[in-house]
Design an enzyme around this catalytic site. Structure first.
Site, mmCIF file in Angstrom:
data_model
loop_
_atom_site.group_PDB
_atom_site.id
_atom_site.type_symbol
_atom_site.label_atom_id
_atom_site.label_comp_id
_atom_site.label_asym_id
_atom_site.label_seq_id
_atom_site.Cartn_x
_atom_site.Cartn_y
_atom_site.Cartn_z
ATOM 1 C CB CYS A 1 -0.987 -0.031 1.170
ATOM 2 S SG CYS A 1 -2.363 1.111 0.965
ATOM 3 C CG HIS B 1 -3.635 -3.587 3.428
ATOM 4 N ND1 HIS B 1 -2.610 -3.083 4.201
ATOM 5 C CD2 HIS B 1 -4.267 -2.508 2.893
ATOM 6 C CE1 HIS B 1 -2.627 -1.758 4.153
ATOM 7 N NE2 HIS B 1 -3.622 -1.385 3.361
ATOM 8 C CD GLU C 1 -1.183 -5.977 5.749
ATOM 9 O OE1 GLU C 1 -1.250 -4.768 6.037
ATOM 10 O OE2 GLU C 1 -0.951 -6.382 4.592
ATOM 11 N N GLY D 1 -0.274 -16.433 37.701
ATOM 12 C CA GLY D 1 -1.164 -17.451 37.155
ATOM 13 C C GLY D 1 -1.698 -17.061 35.794
ATOM 14 C CB SER E 1 1.837 -19.292 33.479
ATOM 15 O OG SER E 1 0.893 -18.831 34.404
#
EC number: 6.3.5.2
Length: 523
Positions: free
Chosen positions: A85, A179, A181, A234, A239
């Site tokens: 673009c 685009h 993506e 958590g 984690s």
């Protein structure tokens, strides 16, 4: 060991809302990439040593003076370049072509007809019935290239855009006006794969297994036999950070789990069971409910509550760190989007790198080195690594939970009674969403405690008890959201269960506000 950074793509950001998507697609293919502001220096590019460069889209116009442009070195580096673009437009302008403001702006779906099959479009075709190969793509542009630079050919057209794609195969420069993506471009991932694999020659070494191996090796090299401390919540990021460190340094990792009394039902015990019993981590559990509730007494302003919760956490974390004499390092679950800070494109920096600390405001005298093993990873990559390390999918794919926990889901002043009522009501809501198959259909669901009482009838008697609101939303990016249209029967079942099973709640309401104007959380 595989060198996961051996092949890498540099994405220069011109301010498009889709730029992070480009990076995520390249990573999805299995190749490392980084996202930098467009105005980087030649020295920085040389030091990064990219295998290929992608120029992103952006909101500016190449027809304006002082519009952003790629560093000249990009076209002298001898590596393939793909302009998307705005990136295609600035490539055309900088190499001697011409762009003009278009009379007809193109936004939304378009069918581009392929004119010349170059390497970028190799084996791509979304319409097998047409005489010429066609691709279904997503357009979002006002300007267009009207004259090609020397050495380029037109490779795709649309009725309103005579140069929808261009290439100079000799220099390996490619431009697309659409685009690739975004998921709306059907063959977008295949096009990016052609660029990254076939044109740039990148190997697919960016895999969860290789990332884990690399992270473990780097942690060992960095901290050696030193002791490391980590605040374990958590949540997904802390984690996965804990498991990577544990794999690298074992018992030299000290996890501090602060149970602040603002967690979900049985969450403290679940964290201990998962990380202490199952994975064998060294965890210090601090039961600090009373300390947090005392500090929050009489406070009803949301921002003040957040600050107090943050400060008390740091004080407790600091106390625990002092007890551990040999700790030299602080581990944090910083991820790549934390490192990229959006800024107004008018500044010339669509994204700038910022120093980001998850545990804000740690005292200066805690002179600890920082270990951030997730610093290069997007959230979806962190989840994949967690899965590979053995964390259960239900835990990794749980809905977001705010840092201050129930502190911002109990409106007004926080009291133990309110937290207990909310915990139990919320557990019923989430359980019923799981049972009905709705949990993963919505992006986030939770219950809010309202500090108002309402009359209810139980048996022959009246009762005057508290009100809770259910909230469930659907969203792609959490920037905007729609309220989830849960079935009436399901809402009725949840409401009946909460009122009958949670003594102290007389009324359940459902929040039907979108974002905007409302935010997802109530506070």
């Amino acid at each position: 060991m595989n060198n996961i950074h051996n092949h890498k793509i540099l994405i220069l950001d011109f301010g498009s809302q889709y730029t992070q998507l480009i990076a995520r697609r390249i990573r999805e293919i299995g190749v490392y990439c980084e996202l930098w502001a467009w105005d980087v220096t030649e020295k920085q590019i040389r030091e990064f040593n990219p295998t290929g460069i992608i120029l992103s889209g952006g909101p500016e116009s190449t027809t304006e003076t002082n519009s952003p442009h790629a560093p000249e070195y990009v076209f002298k580096a001898g590596v393939p370049v793909l302009g998307i673009c705005y990136g295609m437009q600035t490539m055309a302008m900088q190499l001697g072509g011409l762009t003009e403001a278009s009379e007809q702006r193109e936004f939304g779906y378009a069918a581009v007809e392929l004119q010349h099959a170059d390497q970028l479009f190799a084996k791509l075709n979304d319409d097998l019935t047409a005489s010429q190969p066609k691709l279904d793509v997503w357009m979002s542009h006002g300007d267009k290239v009207t004259r090609l630079p020397a050495g380029f050919q037109t490779t795709a057209v649309t009725p309103t855009c005579p140069i929808a794609a261009m290439s100079d195969e000799k220099r390996r420069f490619y431009g697309v006006q659409f685009h690739p993506e975004v998921t709306h471009t059907k063959s977008g991932l295949a096009l990016l794969t052609n660029f990254v694999e076939n044109i740039c020659g990148c190997a697919r070494s960016w895999t969860p297994e290789n990332i884990i191996e690399d992270a473990v090796a780097k942690i060992k090299q960095k901290v050696g036999n030193d002791q490391v401390i980590l605040g374990l919540s958590g949540g997904v990021d802390s984690s996965v950070t804990a498991l990577l460190l544990h794999r690298a340094i074992g018992k030299n990792l000290h996890c501090v789990f602060v149970d602040n009394g603002l967690l979900r039902l049985n969450e403290g015990d679940q964290v201990m069971e998962m990380f202490g019993d199952k994975f064998g981590l060294n965890i210090i559990r601090v039961n600090a409910e009373e300390r947090f509730l005392e500090a929050l007494k009489g406070i009803d302003e949301p921002e003040a509550k957040r600050k107090i919760i943050g400060k008390v956490f740091i004080d407790i974390f600091d106390d625990e760190a002092k007890k551990l004499t040999d700790v030299k390092w602080l581990a944090q679950g910083t991820i790549y989007p934390d490192v990229i800070e959006s800024a107004a494109s008018k500044t010339g920096k669509a994204h700038v790198i910022k120093s980001h600390h998850n545990v804000g405001g740690l005292p200066d005298y805690m002179k600890l080195g920082l270990v951030e093993p997730l610093r290069e990873l997007f959230k979806d990559e962190v989840r994949k690594i967690g899965l590979t390390l053995g964390l259960p999918a239900e835990m990794l794919n749980r809905h977001p939970f705010p840092g201050p926990g129930l502190g911002v889901r109990v409106l007004g002043e926080i009291k133990k009674e309110y937290c207990d009522l909310l915990r139990n009501a919320d557990a019923i809501f989430i359980e019923e969403l799981y049972k009905s198959g709705w949990y993963y259909k919505v992006s986030q669901a939770f219950t809010v405690f309202l500090p108002v009482k309402s009359v209810g009838v139980m048996g022959d008697g009246r009762k005057y008890d508290w009100v809770v609101s259910l909230r469930a939303v659907e969203t792609i990016d959490f920037m905007t959201a729609h309220w989830a249209h849960l079935p009436y029967e399901l809402l009725g079942k949840i409401s009946n269960r909460i009122i009958n099973e949670v003594n102290g709640i007389s009324r359940v309401v459902y929040d039907v506000s979108g974002k905007p104007p409302a935010t997802i959380e109530w506070e």
